[in-house]
Each structure stands twice: as C-alpha cells, then as structure tokens.
Write a protein that holds these residues in place. Structure first.
Motif, PDB file in Angstrom:
ATOM      1  N   CYS A  17      25.115 -34.241  50.108  1.00  0.00           N
ATOM      2  CA  CYS A  17      25.378 -34.507  51.506  1.00  0.00           C
ATOM      3  C   CYS A  17      26.187 -35.784  51.715  1.00  0.00           C
ATOM      4  CB  CYS A  17      24.059 -34.601  52.278  1.00  0.00           C
ATOM      5  SG  CYS A  17      24.232 -34.502  54.045  1.00  0.00           S
ATOM      6  N   ASP A  86      26.377 -29.618  57.906  1.00  0.00           N
ATOM      7  CA  ASP A  86      26.373 -31.067  58.088  1.00  0.00           C
ATOM      8  C   ASP A  86      27.786 -31.652  58.190  1.00  0.00           C
ATOM      9  OD1 ASP A  86      23.689 -30.682  57.660  1.00  0.00           O
ATOM     10  OD2 ASP A  86      23.497 -32.274  56.170  1.00  0.00           O
ATOM     11  N   ASP A  87      27.822 -32.822  58.814  1.00  0.00           N
ATOM     12  CA  ASP A  87      28.953 -33.761  58.775  1.00  0.00           C
ATOM     13  C   ASP A  87      30.098 -33.422  59.708  1.00  0.00           C
ATOM     14  OD1 ASP A  87      27.403 -34.938  56.883  1.00  0.00           O
ATOM     15  OD2 ASP A  87      28.738 -34.579  55.185  1.00  0.00           O
ATOM     16  N   HIS A 139      22.591 -36.601  62.916  1.00  0.00           N
ATOM     17  CA  HIS A 139      22.956 -36.995  61.547  1.00  0.00           C
ATOM     18  C   HIS A 139      23.581 -38.396  61.565  1.00  0.00           C
ATOM     19  CE1 HIS A 139      23.346 -35.987  57.358  1.00  0.00           C
ATOM     20  NE2 HIS A 139      24.663 -35.861  57.339  1.00  0.00           N
ATOM     21  N   HIS A 143      27.136 -41.981  59.570  1.00  0.00           N
ATOM     22  CA  HIS A 143      26.736 -41.417  58.281  1.00  0.00           C
ATOM     23  C   HIS A 143      26.234 -42.520  57.347  1.00  0.00           C
ATOM     24  CE1 HIS A 143      26.831 -38.593  54.807  1.00  0.00           C
ATOM     25  NE2 HIS A 143      26.655 -37.700  55.766  1.00  0.00           N
ATOM     26  N   PRO A 179      21.546 -39.014  56.272  1.00  0.00           N
ATOM     27  CA  PRO A 179      22.686 -38.849  55.358  1.00  0.00           C
ATOM     28  C   PRO A 179      22.270 -39.100  53.909  1.00  0.00           C
ATOM     29  CG  PRO A 179      23.387 -40.006  57.316  1.00  0.00           C
ATOM     30  CD  PRO A 179      21.883 -39.869  57.417  1.00  0.00           C
TER      31      PRO A 179
HETATM   32 ZN    ZN Z   1      25.888 -35.744  55.653  1.00  0.00          ZN
END
Ligand code: ZN
Length: 270
Positions: A17, A86-87, A139, A143, A179
C-alpha cells in the motif's frame, strides 16, 4: 520471539500500500476557486450518518453494533467479499474502474487520499463514487506513515480528510485504512473513540503497486479470496484496473458477492 514476530509482521505490512514516488499531485486547492461549502450534499448513495450526529448503542460514534478495533477480514460462512481501492481518486483509472463496477452491479470501497482529491478532477470523481453506491474510507490527507506521527498530526490527517470527503459528497467516511498498514494500538483507540473509525486492513494483498502484470494480480486475488475476505488493490494503477474485469468475473462466477467494508463489518459473526 514475540518481538521478532511483530517486527516481521510490521515489515510485511509496511511493504504494502505504498504510493509510488512517481505520483505527481496536481493540486488545485479546494479553497482556491472552488468553495466546497457551496456543493449541494448528495442525497443518493450510502446513507451513512455522520459520526457526530448519532449516539449508537455501542457507544462508538457512527456505529450501531459493537465493532472491533481492527479488521483483516470478518467471520462468516457466506461467500461475500469487500474489494477496496486505495490511494485514489485517479482522473482516468478511477472512472474506468467505476464503469466496470457499474456494469457488474458491484459495490466497492475507496480509501481515498486527501491530496488526490485536491486534483482538479477529484471532487467530481468522489461524487460519482458515492452516487453509484460505493463507500469512501479515510486514507489520510498526505498518505503519511501514521505510526511515526504525534496524536495531533494523526488527528489533523484524519479530520482534514474526513471534512473534505464530507463537504464534497455529503457522506462521512465510516472506517479508515492507515497508509502502509502502519498504526499503533493507542492510535487505534484514539481513532475509535474520537472518529468512530475501526482500522481496516486486508486479507489479500496482490502487491499490485509493484506492477506484476494484470494476470498475476487477478490470479493472486482469485486464489486468495475466501468468505469474509477484504481484498486490497490500488485504482491509481492502470494495470490494476486492467486486471479487474477478469478478477471480478471469476469471483462472481465462483458465487461471491461484493459488499462495502461497512456492510461487511455489519455481517461479522464473531
Ligand atoms: Zn495507500
């Protein structure tokens, strides 16, 4: 021995991740030309209450059942999965993914990053995610590796991302994902008591961010799936999204159905 095991586990978790260094943000400040307060809140999609508006029986803001501090999966015999992206949001890959999910009537969960939302396309993509019935999780804004942060930085990372998501979509995030999976136990307690956030990790990590190729991502996800599992992938990456049609079709053919993370947690039989 206990220390060694924990260290080893931490190393594994930290390897996942990651936002690659090649990401370049295209920051268009939400307060610079875009007044997010003027957005009409959405009345479609998930009807998750904001955590500060209800007082549930569990005593944990936002939840009407007792919840755990951490979820890697849930206990169930049903063939149910939560797939998490994610992200993002990403300007091209996230809309492409949303088309794939819509075509299959699959609901997913997006652990979005505040700095990605600040991209010019961010608010529109975020609103589409919610409008199409998906869930958004927190999230952080930058990060950041939260386990290295003070409580005040942790609070700011979560609160700012929370407010950004709520302002744009009208729906408050219900869970968070740290994260890199890096989080301390006392930080989990803080997030639970102050934000009502359980920490959501994952059951299956195909390491798609290392770009092993779409077919590898698919086979790792399909082979790792089991009832109650949480799948981790990143909608930031083109090959990951390329892997989705085959992944989703194979899992559907095996009899799995997809729910969001909040729905999955509510199904936990443990
Ligand atoms: Zn992430």
């Amino acid at each position: 021995m206990r220390y060694v095991c924990l260290s080893f586990l931490t190393c594994i978790v930290l390897s996942s991740c990651q936002v690659p260094s090649s990401i370049s943000y295209d920051p268009v400040s939400l307060t610079d030309g875009t007044d997010t307060k003027s957005w009409e809140p959405l009345v479609v999609g998930l009807e998750a209450p904001t955590w500060d508006q209800i007082k549930p029986p569990s005593g944990i803001p936002g939840w009407d059942k007792e919840i755990d501090a951490t979820y890697f999966s849930i206990k169930t015999s049903e063939k149910v999965l939560a797939i998490t992206f994610d992200d993002g949001p990403h300007g091209v890959n996230t809309p492409r993914l949303l088309d794939m999910l819509k075509k299959r009537n699959i609901k997913a969960t997006f652990y979005v990053v505040g700095n990605m939302i600040k991209n010019s396309y961010g608010p529109d993509v975020l609103r589409r995610i919610v409008a199409e019935g998906h869930e958004i999780g927190n999230h952080t804004v930058t990060h950041a590796t939260l386990s290295r942060q003070s409580d005040s930085v942790l609070r700011k990372e979560l609160q700012d991302a929370h407010d950004m998501i709520l302002d744009i979509t009208g729906v408050a995030p219900r869970t968070m994902r740290p994260p890199g999976g890096a989080i301390k136990n006392d930080q989990k307690k803080l997030m639970m008591s102050e934000f009502g956030y359980p920490t959501v990790l994952w059951t299956v990590d195909p390491e798609d961010w290392k770009r092993p190729g779409a077919s590898v991502v698919t086979s790792r996800l399909v082979n790792g799936a089991r009832p109650g599992a949480i799948l981790l992938v990143h909608d930031l990456h083109e090959p990951t999204v390329d892997a989705m049609p085959s992944t989703l079709d194979q899992l559907l053919a095996q009899g799995y159905r997809f729910v969001t993370v909040t729905e999955l947690i509510m199904m936990d039989e443990s």
